[in-house]
Scaffold this motif. Structure first.
Motif, PDB file in Angstrom:
ATOM      1  N   SER A 109       5.254   1.343   4.118  1.00  0.00           N
ATOM      2  CA  SER A 109       4.931   0.476   5.182  1.00  0.00           C
ATOM      3  C   SER A 109       4.504  -0.974   4.468  1.00  0.00           C
ATOM      4  N   GLY A 141      -3.595  -0.574   3.832  1.00  0.00           N
ATOM      5  CA  GLY A 141      -2.794   0.669   3.998  1.00  0.00           C
ATOM      6  C   GLY A 141      -1.399   0.533   3.766  1.00  0.00           C
ATOM      7  N   ASP A 142      -0.796  -0.832   3.462  1.00  0.00           N
ATOM      8  CA  ASP A 142       0.410  -1.117   3.119  1.00  0.00           C
ATOM      9  C   ASP A 142       0.640  -0.063   1.847  1.00  0.00           C
ATOM     10  N   SER A 143       1.988   0.483   1.813  1.00  0.00           N
ATOM     11  CA  SER A 143       2.105   1.247   0.369  1.00  0.00           C
ATOM     12  C   SER A 143       3.533   1.531   0.112  1.00  0.00           C
ATOM     13  N   SER A 148       6.066   3.635  -2.654  1.00  0.00           N
ATOM     14  CA  SER A 148       6.058   4.799  -3.411  1.00  0.00           C
ATOM     15  C   SER A 148       7.341   4.526  -4.714  1.00  0.00           C
ATOM     16  N   SER A 158      -6.716   9.767  -7.996  1.00  0.00           N
ATOM     17  CA  SER A 158      -6.666   8.327  -7.509  1.00  0.00           C
ATOM     18  C   SER A 158      -7.530   7.431  -7.749  1.00  0.00           C
ATOM     19  N   LEU A 173       1.968   6.428  -5.905  1.00  0.00           N
ATOM     20  CA  LEU A 173       1.836   5.827  -4.478  1.00  0.00           C
ATOM     21  C   LEU A 173       0.840   4.475  -4.619  1.00  0.00           C
ATOM     22  N   ARG A 225      -1.241   1.498  -2.679  1.00  0.00           N
ATOM     23  CA  ARG A 225      -1.584   1.340  -1.453  1.00  0.00           C
ATOM     24  C   ARG A 225      -2.597   0.010  -1.565  1.00  0.00           C
ATOM     25  N   ASP A 253      -5.857  -1.683  -0.640  1.00  0.00           N
ATOM     26  CA  ASP A 253      -7.238  -1.340  -0.148  1.00  0.00           C
ATOM     27  C   ASP A 253      -8.015  -2.534   0.081  1.00  0.00           C
TER      28      ASP A 253
END
Length: 446
Positions: free
Chosen positions: A327, A353-355, A357, A397, A423, A425, A427
């Motif tokens: 995303s 929230g953009d992530s 992988s 995490s 991942l 992400r 934040d």
């Protein structure tokens, strides 16, 4: 596309060791509850005790381990805090003691996870075809009915159920025949679990010749996603005969313990007259799972990628790695890496929230070791949460990874946990982009 940042800063080359503090602290992760806390609130939320010798120092980046005791009878839980700019002391030689050394230093007894009779080698059956109903019980295991499960081969070598494939461990396997009226179940007890810790269950499975069996696995009555031969996890898998003397199928699942002992249940949901064969169960904690493999270091430096803005859904291959934008439209490959190129959060402001992988191209497991990071100016950068995942489940995490210095630094979380995905992400949003390079992994192989 989000608005541009206000700064017009140019890229700065590596100017050597960091001289001034100014990094924001990373969030602590309470693996039991999933809550996250900022460093300045740690002592308010939990009675944490800093273990002073357990501090690893790199230029202005240190990793500290704290002990959390909720009550006199509660198990010890560990929260890892990445403290950027912490002024505390460094351990002798600058090494962070491992989990085992830390537990020894504190006098903590860590339970050993186990399954009784994991390969069905305790005892033997004499009466054909090998049902418990005719031969008595099997140590460590209980079935939903005594008339549809047991051991094969029996003592004279006859094996009407285990009639194909090479027995994975020892000379016997367990079998679970379907029930005409519904599911049949076979259960054992997993003991020595540490609540809040993640575990991997692995076992081997096969089907009687000409059978096809729908298999599910539950932990404490809750169905868990299972992987068949390293494939994508699902709540059920179809087990077919391997034939001849071929190896049994590999089945695995991941779960997080909630109490010290939990039931593991194998379910035959096929109906009719179909039998699944099971053997060689393993219950592996984080460190034990990782130690069963040889870790071969591999570096992800983004040198093989084009300098470009990565569109949503983009998939890029860089040697043995696959990057996929899950995303966001601001992830960008840029020059001025350490050396070569860098993965950045982009000149635009990303969305929370953009992530993105990162996996092995062959789908294998790995350990995550360290990464380099910097930003363009002394303004705080975007913040990242770094998740380590296995079969889609988060095993560790670390949040609040950010920088406010233009010099490259090395962050070494040092997790001894086997995962199949990292991942990244977003934040938090900062005044500057965050730049990453030299992600170092340990590729695992038997």
């Amino acid at each position: 596309m989000n608005p541009c940042r206000s700064t017009n800063a140019e890229y700065q080359p590596d100017t050597g060791p960091l001289q001034t503090p100014g990094h924001r602290g990373a969030a602590a992760v309470d693996h039991g509850s999933g809550r996250r806390f900022e460093p300045e609130r740690l002592n308010q939320d939990f009675p944490l005790t800093l273990v002073e010798p357990m501090l690893k120092e790199t230029p202005m980046i240190q990793v500290s381990i704290f002990k959390e005791v909720r009550s006199a009878s509660a198990p010890l839980l560990w929260s890892l805090v990445i403290a950027l700019g912490w002024p505390g002391p460094a351990a002798a030689g600058g090494d962070l003691l491992g989990e085992q050394s830390l537990n020894e230093a504190l006098g903590v007894v860590v339970p050993e996870p186990q399954i009784v009779n994991p390969s069905f080698e305790v005892g033997s059956f004499q009466i054909w075809p090998g049902y418990v109903a005719d031969n008595g019980g099997v140590s460590g295991w209980e079935g939903s009915s005594v008339g549809n499960w047991g051991l094969n081969p029996i003592s004279n070598g006859q094996s009407p159920f285990a009639d194909n494939g090479a027995i994975p461990d020892g000379t016997q396997v367990g079998f679970l025949q379907s029930s005409p009226g519904g599911e049949s179940r076979l259960s054992t007890l997993m003991t020595g679990l540490l609540p809040g810790s993640s575990y991997v269950v692995r076992f081997r499975a096969n089907a009687r010749s000409s059978n096809s069996v729908l298999v599910q696995v539950a932990v404490s009555g809750e169905l868990r996603e299972i992987s068949l031969n390293g494939g994508p996890p699902a709540l059920s898998q179809t087990i077919s005969p391997v034939g001849g003397s071929n190896p049994y199928h590999r089945v695995s699942l991941v779960f997080t313990a909630v109490v010290a002992s939990q039931a593991l249940t194998i379910i035959n949901g096929q109906g009719g007259d179909n039998t699944v064969l099971i053997d060689d169960f393993e219950l592996l904690g984080d460190r034990a799972f990782a130690d069963r493999f040889i870790a071969v270091p591999e570096r992800l430096g983004f040198e093989n990628l084009a300098s470009e803005l990565l569109p949503p859904g983009a998939v890029r291959n860089d040697g043995p790695f696959v990057l996929q934008v899950l995303s966001g439209d601001d992830w960008e490959i840029l020059p001025e890496g350490n050396p070569g190129q860098t993965l950045s959060t982009g000149f635009q402001f990303p969305d929370i929230g953009d992530s993105l992988s990162i996996r092995r191209s062959d789908g294998g497991r790995f350990l995550f070791s360290r990464l380099d990071l910097r930003t363009l100016t002394t303004e705080p950068s975007d913040g990242l949460e770094l998740q380590g995942r296995l079969n889609g489940q988060v095993l560790f995490s670390v949040g609040g990874i950010s920088s406010s210095e233009p010099a490259w630094q090395t962050l070494e979380p040092g997790f001894d946990v086997a995962i199949d995905e990292v991942l990244l992400r977003i934040d938090s949003r900062g005044a500057e982009m965050l730049m990453l390079d030299n992600l170092v992994f340990g590729f695992l192989s038997n």
